[in-house]
Design a protein around this motif. Structure first.
Motif, mmCIF file in Angstrom:
data_model
loop_
_atom_site.group_PDB
_atom_site.id
_atom_site.type_symbol
_atom_site.label_atom_id
_atom_site.label_comp_id
_atom_site.label_asym_id
_atom_site.label_seq_id
_atom_site.Cartn_x
_atom_site.Cartn_y
_atom_site.Cartn_z
ATOM 1 N N GLY A 19 0.509 -1.039 0.076
ATOM 2 C CA GLY A 19 0.162 -0.259 -0.213
ATOM 3 C C GLY A 19 1.138 1.539 -0.135
ATOM 4 N N VAL A 20 1.854 1.143 1.153
ATOM 5 C CA VAL A 20 2.703 2.626 0.852
ATOM 6 C C VAL A 20 3.884 2.640 -0.176
ATOM 7 C CG1 VAL A 20 3.984 3.271 2.305
ATOM 8 C CG2 VAL A 20 2.538 3.004 3.873
ATOM 9 N N ALA A 22 3.378 1.453 -3.559
ATOM 10 C CA ALA A 22 2.597 1.660 -4.184
ATOM 11 C C ALA A 22 1.951 3.571 -4.425
ATOM 12 C CB ALA A 22 1.591 0.948 -4.890
ATOM 13 N N THR A 23 1.738 3.457 -3.340
ATOM 14 C CA THR A 23 2.138 5.493 -3.158
ATOM 15 C C THR A 23 2.801 5.836 -3.259
ATOM 16 O OG1 THR A 23 0.063 4.821 -1.549
ATOM 17 C CG2 THR A 23 0.508 6.581 -2.267
ATOM 18 N N CYS A 24 3.772 5.818 -2.640
ATOM 19 C CA CYS A 24 4.508 6.682 -2.907
ATOM 20 C C CYS A 24 5.588 5.937 -4.279
ATOM 21 C CB CYS A 24 6.150 5.994 -2.407
ATOM 22 S SG CYS A 24 5.971 6.102 -0.388
ATOM 23 N N LEU A 26 3.505 5.973 -6.803
ATOM 24 C CA LEU A 26 2.336 6.437 -7.713
ATOM 25 C C LEU A 26 2.731 8.070 -8.032
ATOM 26 C CD1 LEU A 26 -0.477 6.281 -9.537
ATOM 27 C CD2 LEU A 26 -1.325 6.084 -8.046
ATOM 28 N N LEU A 27 2.688 8.418 -6.801
ATOM 29 C CA LEU A 27 3.074 9.822 -6.595
ATOM 30 C C LEU A 27 4.129 10.473 -7.457
ATOM 31 C CD1 LEU A 27 1.775 9.912 -2.443
ATOM 32 C CD2 LEU A 27 0.830 10.894 -5.107
ATOM 33 N N GLN A 72 6.294 4.855 6.567
ATOM 34 C CA GLN A 72 4.970 5.528 5.799
ATOM 35 C C GLN A 72 5.309 6.316 4.565
ATOM 36 O OE1 GLN A 72 3.889 8.099 9.259
ATOM 37 N NE2 GLN A 72 6.227 8.820 9.493
ATOM 38 N N VAL A 73 4.563 7.160 4.254
ATOM 39 C CA VAL A 73 4.389 7.615 2.446
ATOM 40 C C VAL A 73 5.270 8.601 2.562
ATOM 41 C CG1 VAL A 73 3.306 8.658 0.469
ATOM 42 C CG2 VAL A 73 2.031 6.943 1.672
ATOM 43 N N LEU A 171 3.378 -0.826 -10.382
ATOM 44 C CA LEU A 171 3.409 -0.142 -9.000
ATOM 45 C C LEU A 171 4.058 -1.286 -8.172
ATOM 46 C CD1 LEU A 171 0.053 2.239 -9.496
ATOM 47 C CD2 LEU A 171 1.681 2.979 -9.247
#
Length: 206
Positions: A19-20, A22-24, A26-27, A72-73, A171
């Motif tokens: 989750g973390v 993939a978010t990093c 993506l951003l 964390q992100v 991702l």
């Protein structure tokens, strides 16, 4: 070096942190894409002034995962806390690799692998200078460049998948490769812990 074991370990480590990660991914990917679309000079500024710090942030994340620490992100921005050293190190590597590339492409590629552990060394030793980190990477990668190249080559199928999925697979593939390389670094450290000391006298970098 057991590349298969390193990759299996990396795959298991990212499983509970996707989750973390993939978010990093993506951003940072969105930022990179946006600046690339704008074009010069923003693309060059991103490459030299932003990307190195983000790369260090990702490295700190992957090393934390290896050490079983929570991530964390916002950790992806941690590289900006060591901005000076990472920018200087990146600039020096670009200069050295460019100079070697003048001798044809192959010497430049070899040096890319020679210096590939530099950011990891900077991440784990807040006191080492950029030049000494590059030198230490060169020492660590002696006899190990082919192993890292083979590991990168093993991701060829994943790269094809990324193309087929228009980048969506990145991702997962991005974190997988990042974790694998972090494990490669830690394997080198463990392998050479009796002979590698980040505080030894520096040798000729290039």
């Amino acid at each position: 070096m057991d590349i298969r074991l390193i990759m299996q370990r990396a795959k298991a480590q990212i499983k509970n942190n996707m989750g973390v990660l993939a978010t990093c991914t993506l951003l940072t990917g969105i930022v990179s894409y946006a600046l690339n679309r704008i074009g010069s000079p923003f693309e060059q500024l991103y490459f030299f002034l932003i990307l190195p710090a983000l790369e260090l942030g990702f490295i700190l994340i992957y090393l934390s995962i290896i050490d079983r620490k929570e991530i964390q992100v916002s950790d992806v921005l941690a590289g900006f806390n060591d901005y000076g050293r990472i920018i200087v190190a990146n600039l020096c590597m670009v200069i050295f690799i460019t100079l070697w590339s003048f001798l044809l492409i192959i010497p430049g590629i070899i040096k890319i692998y020679s210096y590939s552990m530099t950011f990891y060394i900077l991440a784990e030793d807040p006191t080492i200078s950029p030049i000494d980190a590059i030198t230490k990477s060169k020492e660590m990668m002696q006899g190990n460049k082919l192993d890292l190249f083979c590991m990168h080559l093993s991701f060829f199928g994943w790269f094809i998948l990324c193309i087929i999925t228009l980048g969506i697979a990145l991702l997962y593939v991005g974190p997988y490769i990042g974790a694998a390389q972090a494990n490669f670094y830690r394997t080198l450290v463990n392998k050479n812990k009796d002979s590698v000391d980040v505080n030894v006298e520096p040798i000729e970098v290039i």
